[in-house]
Design a protein around this motif. Structure first.
Motif, PDB file in Angstrom:
ATOM      1  N   ALA A  84      23.876   3.747 -61.042  1.00 28.82           N
ATOM      2  CA  ALA A  84      22.869   2.719 -60.732  1.00 28.82           C
ATOM      3  C   ALA A  84      22.347   3.033 -59.331  1.00 28.82           C
ATOM      4  N   LEU A  85      21.064   3.291 -59.220  1.00 30.84           N
ATOM      5  CA  LEU A  85      20.486   3.606 -57.905  1.00 30.84           C
ATOM      6  C   LEU A  85      20.237   2.333 -57.135  1.00 30.84           C
ATOM      7  N   THR A  86      20.897   2.213 -56.013  1.00 35.58           N
ATOM      8  CA  THR A  86      20.782   1.016 -55.185  1.00 35.58           C
ATOM      9  C   THR A  86      21.055   1.393 -53.728  1.00 35.58           C
ATOM     10  N   PRO A  87      20.295   0.821 -52.784  1.00 38.33           N
ATOM     11  CA  PRO A  87      20.571   1.143 -51.376  1.00 38.33           C
ATOM     12  C   PRO A  87      21.964   0.696 -50.943  1.00 38.33           C
ATOM     13  N   GLN A  88      22.644  -0.106 -51.782  1.00 41.37           N
ATOM     14  CA  GLN A  88      23.965  -0.599 -51.412  1.00 41.37           C
ATOM     15  C   GLN A  88      25.096   0.298 -51.943  1.00 41.37           C
ATOM     16  N   GLY A  89      24.739   1.404 -52.613  1.00 40.53           N
ATOM     17  CA  GLY A  89      25.761   2.242 -53.244  1.00 40.53           C
ATOM     18  C   GLY A  89      26.374   3.265 -52.311  1.00 40.53           C
ATOM     19  N   SER A 110      17.306   3.351 -62.751  1.00 43.25           N
ATOM     20  CA  SER A 110      16.535   2.991 -61.562  1.00 43.25           C
ATOM     21  C   SER A 110      15.951   1.603 -61.779  1.00 43.25           C
ATOM     22  N   ALA A 111      15.673   0.938 -60.675  1.00 42.29           N
ATOM     23  CA  ALA A 111      15.077  -0.401 -60.746  1.00 42.29           C
ATOM     24  C   ALA A 111      13.848  -0.426 -59.844  1.00 42.29           C
ATOM     25  N   ARG A 112      13.097  -1.501 -59.954  1.00 38.86           N
ATOM     26  CA  ARG A 112      12.009  -1.753 -58.998  1.00 38.86           C
ATOM     27  C   ARG A 112      12.181  -3.195 -58.521  1.00 38.86           C
ATOM     28  N   PHE A 113      11.168  -3.753 -57.944  1.00 37.33           N
ATOM     29  CA  PHE A 113      11.159  -5.161 -57.519  1.00 37.33           C
ATOM     30  C   PHE A 113      12.339  -5.464 -56.580  1.00 37.33           C
ATOM     31  N   GLU A 114      13.092  -6.543 -56.886  1.00 36.01           N
ATOM     32  CA  GLU A 114      14.252  -6.905 -56.050  1.00 36.01           C
ATOM     33  C   GLU A 114      15.506  -6.144 -56.444  1.00 36.01           C
ATOM     34  N   GLY A 115      15.420  -5.365 -57.520  1.00 31.84           N
ATOM     35  CA  GLY A 115      16.586  -4.587 -57.937  1.00 31.84           C
ATOM     36  C   GLY A 115      17.193  -5.085 -59.232  1.00 31.84           C
ATOM     37  N   PHE A 116      18.466  -4.747 -59.436  1.00 39.63           N
ATOM     38  CA  PHE A 116      19.180  -5.048 -60.682  1.00 39.63           C
ATOM     39  C   PHE A 116      19.773  -6.448 -60.677  1.00 39.63           C
ATOM     40  N   VAL A 129      24.889   4.309 -56.472  1.00 39.62           N
ATOM     41  CA  VAL A 129      24.620   5.402 -55.523  1.00 39.62           C
ATOM     42  C   VAL A 129      23.330   5.123 -54.760  1.00 39.62           C
ATOM     43  N   SER A 130      23.380   5.412 -53.469  1.00 36.20           N
ATOM     44  CA  SER A 130      22.221   5.279 -52.583  1.00 36.20           C
ATOM     45  C   SER A 130      21.821   6.668 -52.106  1.00 36.20           C
ATOM     46  N   ILE A 131      20.523   6.894 -51.879  1.00 38.54           N
ATOM     47  CA  ILE A 131      20.155   8.199 -51.301  1.00 38.54           C
ATOM     48  C   ILE A 131      20.051   8.124 -49.782  1.00 38.54           C
ATOM     49  N   GLY A 132      20.292   6.955 -49.212  1.00 40.07           N
ATOM     50  CA  GLY A 132      20.271   6.864 -47.754  1.00 40.07           C
ATOM     51  C   GLY A 132      20.108   5.430 -47.310  1.00 40.07           C
ATOM     52  N   PRO A 133      20.413   5.160 -46.022  1.00 40.54           N
ATOM     53  CA  PRO A 133      20.396   3.782 -45.535  1.00 40.54           C
ATOM     54  C   PRO A 133      18.991   3.303 -45.170  1.00 40.54           C
ATOM     55  N   TYR A 134      18.163   3.173 -46.173  1.00 42.91           N
ATOM     56  CA  TYR A 134      16.812   2.629 -46.031  1.00 42.91           C
ATOM     57  C   TYR A 134      16.415   2.122 -47.410  1.00 42.91           C
ATOM     58  N   VAL A 135      15.390   1.270 -47.457  1.00 40.68           N
ATOM     59  CA  VAL A 135      15.009   0.676 -48.745  1.00 40.68           C
ATOM     60  C   VAL A 135      13.656   1.212 -49.194  1.00 40.68           C
ATOM     61  N   LEU A 136      13.644   1.797 -50.391  1.00 43.88           N
ATOM     62  CA  LEU A 136      12.400   2.250 -51.013  1.00 43.88           C
ATOM     63  C   LEU A 136      11.952   1.190 -52.015  1.00 43.88           C
ATOM     64  N   SER A 137      10.732   1.352 -52.517  1.00 44.03           N
ATOM     65  CA  SER A 137      10.182   0.326 -53.407  1.00 44.03           C
ATOM     66  C   SER A 137      10.691   0.431 -54.833  1.00 44.03           C
ATOM     67  N   GLY A 138      11.268   1.568 -55.176  1.00 43.04           N
ATOM     68  CA  GLY A 138      11.752   1.739 -56.537  1.00 43.04           C
ATOM     69  C   GLY A 138      12.718   2.895 -56.622  1.00 43.04           C
ATOM     70  N   GLY A 139      13.370   3.018 -57.775  1.00 42.28           N
ATOM     71  CA  GLY A 139      14.397   4.037 -57.950  1.00 42.28           C
ATOM     72  C   GLY A 139      13.860   5.397 -58.378  1.00 42.28           C
ATOM     73  N   GLU A 140      12.535   5.536 -58.516  1.00 34.62           N
ATOM     74  CA  GLU A 140      12.010   6.810 -59.030  1.00 34.62           C
ATOM     75  C   GLU A 140      12.227   7.952 -58.032  1.00 34.62           C
ATOM     76  N   LEU A 141      11.877   7.708 -56.770  1.00 36.29           N
ATOM     77  CA  LEU A 141      12.095   8.769 -55.774  1.00 36.29           C
ATOM     78  C   LEU A 141      13.587   9.091 -55.634  1.00 36.29           C
ATOM     79  N   PRO A 142      14.462   8.089 -55.511  1.00 35.87           N
ATOM     80  CA  PRO A 142      15.887   8.408 -55.488  1.00 35.87           C
ATOM     81  C   PRO A 142      16.351   9.196 -56.724  1.00 35.87           C
ATOM     82  N   ALA A 143      15.845   8.832 -57.910  1.00 34.03           N
ATOM     83  CA  ALA A 143      16.247   9.565 -59.121  1.00 34.03           C
ATOM     84  C   ALA A 143      15.775  11.012 -59.031  1.00 34.03           C
TER      85      ALA A 143
HETATM   86  C1  LIG Z   1      13.091  -2.714 -53.254  1.00 36.25           C
HETATM   87  S1  LIG Z   1      14.550  -1.972 -53.837  1.00 36.25           S
HETATM   88  C2  LIG Z   1      15.638  -3.360 -53.944  1.00 36.25           C
HETATM   89  C3  LIG Z   1      16.391  -3.589 -52.690  1.00 36.25           C
HETATM   90  C4  LIG Z   1      17.364  -4.760 -52.798  1.00 36.25           C
HETATM   91  N1  LIG Z   1      16.656  -6.001 -52.920  1.00 36.25           N
HETATM   92  C5  LIG Z   1      18.259  -4.788 -51.572  1.00 36.25           C
HETATM   93  O1  LIG Z   1      17.910  -5.430 -50.599  1.00 36.25           O
HETATM   94  O2  LIG Z   1      19.322  -4.116 -51.579  1.00 36.25           O
HETATM   95  C6  LIG Z   1      14.164  -1.661 -55.511  1.00 36.25           C
HETATM   96  C7  LIG Z   1      14.962  -0.551 -56.157  1.00 36.25           C
HETATM   97  O3  LIG Z   1      14.630   0.682 -55.555  1.00 36.25           O
HETATM   98  C8  LIG Z   1      15.740   1.568 -55.632  1.00 36.25           C
HETATM   99  N2  LIG Z   1      16.108   1.958 -54.268  1.00 36.25           N
HETATM  100  C9  LIG Z   1      15.508   1.562 -53.122  1.00 36.25           C
HETATM  101  N3  LIG Z   1      16.067   2.132 -52.057  1.00 36.25           N
HETATM  102  C10 LIG Z   1      17.040   2.951 -52.517  1.00 36.25           C
HETATM  103  C11 LIG Z   1      17.995   3.819 -51.891  1.00 36.25           C
HETATM  104  N4  LIG Z   1      18.052   3.962 -50.576  1.00 36.25           N
HETATM  105  N5  LIG Z   1      18.839   4.499 -52.691  1.00 36.25           N
HETATM  106  C12 LIG Z   1      18.805   4.360 -54.028  1.00 36.25           C
HETATM  107  N6  LIG Z   1      17.935   3.542 -54.682  1.00 36.25           N
HETATM  108  C13 LIG Z   1      17.070   2.847 -53.937  1.00 36.25           C
HETATM  109  C14 LIG Z   1      16.860   0.809 -56.333  1.00 36.25           C
HETATM  110  O4  LIG Z   1      16.834   1.134 -57.722  1.00 36.25           O
HETATM  111  C15 LIG Z   1      16.459  -0.622 -56.066  1.00 36.25           C
HETATM  112  O5  LIG Z   1      17.016  -1.518 -56.991  1.00 36.25           O
END
Ligand SMILES: C[S@@+](CC[C@H](N)C(=O)[O-])C[C@H]1O[C@@H](n2cnc3c(N)ncnc32)[C@H](O)[C@@H]1O
Length: 218
Positions: A84-89, A110-116, A129-143
């Motif tokens: 599961a791609l998430t900045p918290q992983g 991958s997710a978009r919006f607020e996440g899973f 899994v996270s690709i780094g300590p920053y937040v992107l708009s969606g999981g496509e780039l991380p994937a």
């Molecule tokens: C806008 S982000 C959600 C952020 C979430 N609300 C939070 O604060 O942790 C939307 C999605 O983009 C993907 N994403 C964003 N940043 C990522 C990262 N650093 N690593 C992996 N996936 C990321 C994840 O799939 C995430 O659920």
């Protein structure tokens, strides 16, 4: 190896699939499937997300949407790893890439919006899994980052030896690669180190090892 990426934007991957090394291994060492949650959602009108319980901004990817996508693809919960791609992983690094590249099958959510919906991460995925300590708009780039990094570790992806002494490789003890130079030997007074022009392979190898260690230490 088979990698299944679940996404709302499968066409985002078109560019990556045309590029080396991915294009080199596609259809041989790598079977990459791009699956759209909207194709299998049990909800009407292609709905996949919903408002968060408790209120707040943004939409959350629904657990029933993701479960239906996995059921439709695998006939139930897959027996292989589900990322599961998430900045918290856990942060992706070369060691994790090497580990994942040895798997026969891998699923990436991958997710978009607020996440899973959190139940997706807790019950449907095995590895956040996270690709780094920053937040992107969606999981496509991380994937794409993950697929590219894994693809270059598959047999035949790179020309002979070119991946052996890369930054973070075991050959370089996890350190940085040495610097590269090419023609011209001098440009605006900036000279290529003499040792590289010496033709002495033993000296060049020793210089590269030293450069790699010094850069890593710095
Ligand atoms: C806008 S982000 C959600 C952020 C979430 N609300 C939070 O604060 O942790 C939307 C999605 O983009 C993907 N994403 C964003 N940043 C990522 C990262 N650093 N690593 C992996 N996936 C990321 C994840 O799939 C995430 O659920």
């Amino acid at each position: 190896m088979q990698i299944d990426v679940f996404t709302l934007v499968p066409h985002a991957f078109a560019w990556l699939c045309e590029q080396r090394p991915l294009a080199t291994v596609l259809g041989s060492e790598l079977d990459l499937r791009l699956l759209n949650y909207r194709e299998t959602t049990p909800l009407t009108g292609g709905q996949v997300d919903d408002d968060p319980y408790g209120g707040g901004a943004g939409m959350v990817l629904r657990v029933d949407t993701v479960a239906a996508a996995l059921d439709a693809t695998y006939g139930g919960p897959p027996e292989h790893r589900v990322i599961a791609l998430t900045p918290q992983g856990r942060q992706l690094d070369q060691a994790l890439v090497e580990e994942l590249a040895t798997e026969e099958r891998l699923t990436i959510l991958s997710a978009r919006f607020e996440g899973f919906d959190e139940r997706i991460v807790e019950h449907l995925a095995t590895d956040p899994v996270s690709i780094g300590p920053y937040v992107l708009s969606g999981g496509e780039l991380p994937a794409m980052v993950m697929v590219d990094a894994i693809a270059r570790r598959l047999p035949g992806a790179l020309s002979e030896g070119s991946g052996d002494e890369e930054t973070f490789s075991a050959e370089l003890e996890g350190g940085f690669e040495y610097p590269h130079y090419t023609r011209p030997a001098e440009f605006r007074g900036w000279k290529v180190p003499d040792v590289l022009l010496s033709g002495d392979h033993a000296r060049i190898a020793a210089w590269r090892r030293e450069q790699s260690r010094a850069r890593t230490a710095r």
